[in-house]
Motif scaffolding. Structure first.
Motif, mmCIF file in Angstrom:
data_model
loop_
_atom_site.group_PDB
_atom_site.id
_atom_site.type_symbol
_atom_site.label_atom_id
_atom_site.label_comp_id
_atom_site.label_asym_id
_atom_site.label_seq_id
_atom_site.Cartn_x
_atom_site.Cartn_y
_atom_site.Cartn_z
ATOM 1 N N UNK A 45 -19.990 -9.810 64.063
ATOM 2 C CA UNK A 45 -19.656 -11.163 64.526
ATOM 3 C C UNK A 45 -20.930 -11.989 64.728
ATOM 4 N N UNK A 46 -21.973 -11.356 65.261
ATOM 5 C CA UNK A 46 -23.249 -12.065 65.428
ATOM 6 C C UNK A 46 -23.753 -12.599 64.087
ATOM 7 N N UNK A 47 -23.700 -11.736 63.053
ATOM 8 C CA UNK A 47 -24.262 -12.115 61.752
ATOM 9 C C UNK A 47 -23.406 -13.195 61.091
ATOM 10 N N UNK A 48 -22.084 -13.043 61.147
ATOM 11 C CA UNK A 48 -21.202 -14.061 60.571
ATOM 12 C C UNK A 48 -21.415 -15.398 61.282
ATOM 13 N N UNK A 49 -21.588 -15.382 62.587
ATOM 14 C CA UNK A 49 -21.806 -16.624 63.337
ATOM 15 C C UNK A 49 -23.081 -17.325 62.877
ATOM 16 N N UNK A 50 -24.141 -16.548 62.631
ATOM 17 C CA UNK A 50 -25.400 -17.146 62.166
ATOM 18 C C UNK A 50 -25.236 -17.736 60.772
ATOM 19 N N UNK A 51 -24.565 -17.016 59.880
ATOM 20 C CA UNK A 51 -24.334 -17.521 58.527
ATOM 21 C C UNK A 51 -23.490 -18.791 58.547
ATOM 22 N N UNK A 52 -22.413 -18.765 59.335
ATOM 23 C CA UNK A 52 -21.509 -19.908 59.356
ATOM 24 C C UNK A 52 -22.141 -21.113 60.040
ATOM 25 N N UNK A 53 -23.112 -20.882 60.918
ATOM 26 C CA UNK A 53 -23.788 -21.998 61.586
ATOM 27 C C UNK A 53 -24.801 -22.678 60.681
ATOM 28 N N UNK A 54 -25.110 -22.071 59.547
ATOM 29 C CA UNK A 54 -26.071 -22.667 58.621
ATOM 30 C C UNK A 54 -25.358 -23.563 57.616
ATOM 31 N N UNK A 55 -25.760 -24.822 57.501
ATOM 32 C CA UNK A 55 -25.147 -25.701 56.495
ATOM 33 C C UNK A 55 -25.516 -25.307 55.076
ATOM 34 N N UNK A 56 -26.460 -24.387 54.920
ATOM 35 C CA UNK A 56 -26.900 -23.962 53.589
ATOM 36 C C UNK A 56 -26.035 -22.847 53.017
#
Length: 260
Positions: A45-56
């Motif tokens: 969940x931590x990793x998905x949250x970081x990916x999804x928070x990136x507009x890139x």
């Protein structure tokens, strides 16, 4: 005239289990490392949250042996554009099967890359431009300046000792020959000299004698497969701290607490 926004890059998140028992799971009550709680929520969940928070970053494909179990994780319910796929035997073969058609780039990371941030993603993707294969790495002095207690596997080259940061950018299916080669040596992924030697005697001799930098060594290795390969040095030591050992998890939880 304004600059065009970059097209979001699709991401592949490797969340499977390696063969054999994982000491991290003993007494944890969970069946797979990706669901192991860190700072109150599964590491995935931590990793998905970081990916999804990136507009890139665009759509995210999560690869695991039993992906349905991960898809049922309540902590992922609020994230859009997640896709789940069952992986095969070995990281390389699973990744090769998940690559999109053509040679559009894809971002690859792992479920234990818990300290990943949108800023790290942006720095990596900026540095990875114009490459077929890019690998994020951290130089030892960068890590030990802030976290001297962290134990990593280091590759020694002229100008520094380097550790991988679990971020990769691949130019679609043109990297398949490299992935096929990697599938034959990935069991030695923690043995730096064995990995270097697999790319040929000249690369091994050059590494042992410190004849070239890691950037030059990776570029040479890429040319063996007709690929432009590069190392992207990461400025944040946290980029190479993944959750492999109990001591890693303790350090990760301290870093996450300090961020909050």
């Amino acid at each position: 005239m304004t600059a065009a926004h970059p097209v979001p890059i699709p991401a592949i998140l490797l969340a499977g289990s390696r063969p054999g028992p994982d000491p991290l799971l003993t007494g944890s009550g969970v069946s797979t490392k990706a669901l192991l709680p860190i700072a109150g929520q599964p590491m995935l969940v931590h990793v998905v949250a970081a990916l999804r928070a990136s507009p890139l970053v665009g759509p995210i494909t999560i690869l695991a042996q039993a992906s349905a179990e991960l898809a049922a994780e309540p902590g992922l319910a609020g994230f859009a554009d997640l896709h789940f796929a069952d992986s095969g035997q070995g990281i390389s073969a699973s990744l090769a099967a998940a690559l999109p058609e053509g040679d559009a780039p894809v971002l690859v990371t792992t479920a234990d890359n818990v300290l990943l941030t949108p800023a790290m993603i942006a720095a990596f993707l900026t540095g990875a431009e114009d490459s077929d294969v890019a690998v994020a790495m951290v130089e030892r002095r960068v890590l030990l300046a802030r976290y001297p207690e962290s134990k990593r596997t280091w590759l020694k080259f002229r100008g520094g000792w380097w550790s991988g940061a679990n971020l990769f950018r691949l130019r679609g299916r043109r990297v398949l020959p490299l992935l096929d080669f990697w599938s034959r040596i990935e069991r030695d992924r923690k043995k730096g000299l064995k990995i270097v030697a697999a790319f040929g005697p000249w690369l091994l001799i050059g590494a042992l004698l410190r004849l070239f930098t890691i950037q030059q060594g990776v570029a040479r290795a890429g040319r063996r497969f007709g690929l432009k390969a590069k190392v992207v040095p990461m400025a944040e030591g946290e980029a190479c701290i993944d959750a492999d050992k109990p001591a890693d998890i303790e350090l990760i939880e301290r870093i996450l607490a300090a961020r909050r």
